[in-house]
Design an enzyme around this catalytic site. Structure first.
Site, short mmCIF file in Angstrom:
data_model
loop_
_atom_site.label_atom_id
_atom_site.label_comp_id
_atom_site.label_asym_id
_atom_site.label_seq_id
_atom_site.Cartn_x
_atom_site.Cartn_y
_atom_site.Cartn_z
N LYS A 256 0.83 -1.20 0.00
CA LYS A 256 0.00 0.00 0.00
C LYS A 256 0.87 1.26 0.00
O LYS A 256 2.02 1.22 0.47
CB LYS A 256 -0.87 0.04 1.27
CG LYS A 256 -1.90 -1.04 1.41
CD LYS A 256 -2.61 -0.90 2.75
CE LYS A 256 -3.66 -1.98 2.95
NZ LYS A 256 -4.82 -1.81 2.09
N ARG A 330 -10.02 -11.99 2.11
CA ARG A 330 -10.86 -13.08 1.60
C ARG A 330 -10.16 -14.44 1.70
O ARG A 330 -10.82 -15.47 1.77
CB ARG A 330 -11.27 -12.78 0.15
CG ARG A 330 -10.12 -12.74 -0.84
CD ARG A 330 -10.48 -11.97 -2.10
NE ARG A 330 -10.65 -10.54 -1.83
CZ ARG A 330 -10.97 -9.64 -2.76
NH1 ARG A 330 -11.17 -10.02 -4.02
NH2 ARG A 330 -11.10 -8.38 -2.44
#
Length: 479
Positions: A256, A330
């Site tokens: 990020k 996920r």
């Protein structure tokens, strides 16, 4: 946490530092309408003004808060919170908000207690003249039967304690709550009837949890899976909960930008929510079996980190091609969902700060609800409305679900090949791991962490999003 009591005494004679009065249309609170008007008090829901009582009440201060003619429980929750926050110093507060039912009394108590939350673990003790205002005790004024009122307040206290627990964990600096430490804190909870089991990295490998291991393998703090079990006598329903517990999300090798990492300690808010909710359900004595899985990992870009292009074998046996290591939530949830559905429960609910796309779609205060069962989706939304937690249904379109199966080398692809519909794709991916079990996915990426100023009963930082909804859902399932 402040103590909350109830009284049926007249509000004007109730001993307190401040008397909160709910002002409905055409009310003239203690003859103070004119001073309130001079202060700009409109009486509209959300408006608040503080005036001296001038002897009209035992309390030296009166806090007027606007109410609708027939306020909802959430209106009362917010009114109590805003009134308490308006008291200029530490105080005992009496709350006369015309609460006449158990639900309304509980809402008033919740609002006052939630607004009193502070996270000060890492702050030095302030000087005596710099201590910020705080709620010392609260008294809810109501004509409701005393036993029913006291039970409502006790329930509110238990629920708010659970919300505060989740907030504390979310607010904790990420270096102080890495997966092993988080697992240890959960295991140390002393809750009658609740058993806790922790799987370390060796057991995770033995149990074929390739998603959790794949996400956590770039960190020198190994991943954990924490299983909580509550099985009271007489339970006829089995609720399973799964929470995303990324204690810090750097993005892994798909790293990020620096600014985007600043609040990534909150990426374990889903795990915090499902653990805290399970604690509240146990302490409330609800007759429902609950099994919760907190999937804990730290997503770091170490030399052994999972790479884009790698293939992971999940607990279910399905293989997943990784395309973006910053879509890690996920992967850990997939193993947790597989473990949950193996128990053949009545339903499974997962909670996760899963996608930035949910914030784009719904803003920072509303969670998304995606499901494979419309009836369960309605139950979750009804529970959220009663709890006062904004949530909104989102679909899992088949054209999006089709993309999950477009890997050329594995059973599933992990990341959306198109820029649009990221929340929908993530839910479609998770649906692959629940089979026919009724399942709901709560994407709390927006409301889990508040970067703006405090509002209503929501503080800056961790909010405890999802806890109250899950408790309400459990109550509904046992009704």
């Amino acid at each position: 946490m402040p103590a909350v009591t109830v009284t049926s005494a007249q509000p004007t004679t109730t001993e307190a530092d401040a008397l909160v009065l709910g002002v409905r249309p055409d009310d003239d609170p203690l003859g103070l309408s004119e001073p309130l008007k001079l202060l700009g008090f409109t009486g509209k829901p959300g408006s608040v003004a503080v005036v001296p009582s001038n002897g009209a009440a035992s309390a030296p201060l009166v806090v007027a808060v606007g109410l609708a003619a027939e306020p909802s429980a959430e209106d009362l929750r917010r009114a109590a919170a805003n009134a308490v926050r308006a008291v200029p110093r530490s105080a005992t507060v009496a709350l006369q908000l015309h609460a006449t039912s158990a639900e309304q009394v509980a809402a008033v108590a919740e609002g006052a207690l939630l607004s009193a939350y502070r996270y000060e673990r890492f702050k030095a003790a302030p000087a005596e003249d710099e201590v910020p205002p705080s709620l010392e005790t609260a008294v809810v004024v109501t004509d409701l039967d005393a036993d029913a009122a006291e039970q409502a307040v006790a329930t509110a206290h238990t629920v708010v304690e659970a919300v505060a627990l989740a907030r504390d964990w979310v607010n904790c600096p990420p270096g102080d709550l890495r997966p092993p430490q988080f697992a240890d804190e959960i295991a140390a909870l002393d809750v009658p009837g609740l058993s806790v089991t922790v799987w370390d990295e060796t057991t995770l490998a033995d149990e074929r949890c390739g998603g959790i291991l794949g996400v956590g393998q770039g960190s020198d703090a190994p991943p954990r899976l924490v299983r909580l079990e509550l099985a009271p006598e007489g339970a006829t329903k089995h609720l399973t909960l799964v929470g995303k517990g990324i204690t810090f999300d750097s993005g892994g090798l798909s790293i990020k930008p620096g600014a985007s990492m600043q609040t990534m300690k909150c990426d374990m808010a889903g795990a915090a929510a499902i653990v805290a909710a399970t604690v509240a359900i146990a302490r409330l004595g609800l007759p429902i079996k609950v099994t919760a899985f907190a999937c804990l990992a730290e997503n770091m870009p170490g030399g052994s980190a999972t790479r884009p292009g790698d293939v992971l074998t999940m607990r279910s046996g399905k293989t997943v091609e990784v395309h973006n290591t910053d879509a890690e939530g996920r992967l850990v949830l997939a193993d947790g969902l597989a473990l949950a559905t193996e128990l053949e429960p009545d339903l499974v609910v997962d909670v996760a700060t899963l996608t930035g796309a949910a914030i784009v779609a719904l803003g920072e205060r509303t969670a998304g609800v995606l499901t494979n069962d419309d009836a369960l989706g309605e139950q979750v939304l009804d529970a959220a409305k009663l709890a006062g937690e904004p949530m909104w249904p989102l679909p899992i379109p088949e054209e999006v679900a089709h993309r999950v199966h477009t890997s050329s080398i594995a059973d599933l692809r992990q990341h959306n090949p198109k820029p649009a519909g990221g929340t929908l794709f993530a839910a479609a991916f998770l649906r692959e791991f629940v089979g026919d079990t009724p399942w709901a996915h709560l994407d709390i990426a927006g409301p889990a962490f508040n970067e703006g100023g405090a509002f209503d009963y929501t503080p800056v930082g961790g909010t405890g999003s999802g806890v109250r909804t899950l408790v309400r859902l459990a109550e509904h399932l046992t009704a």
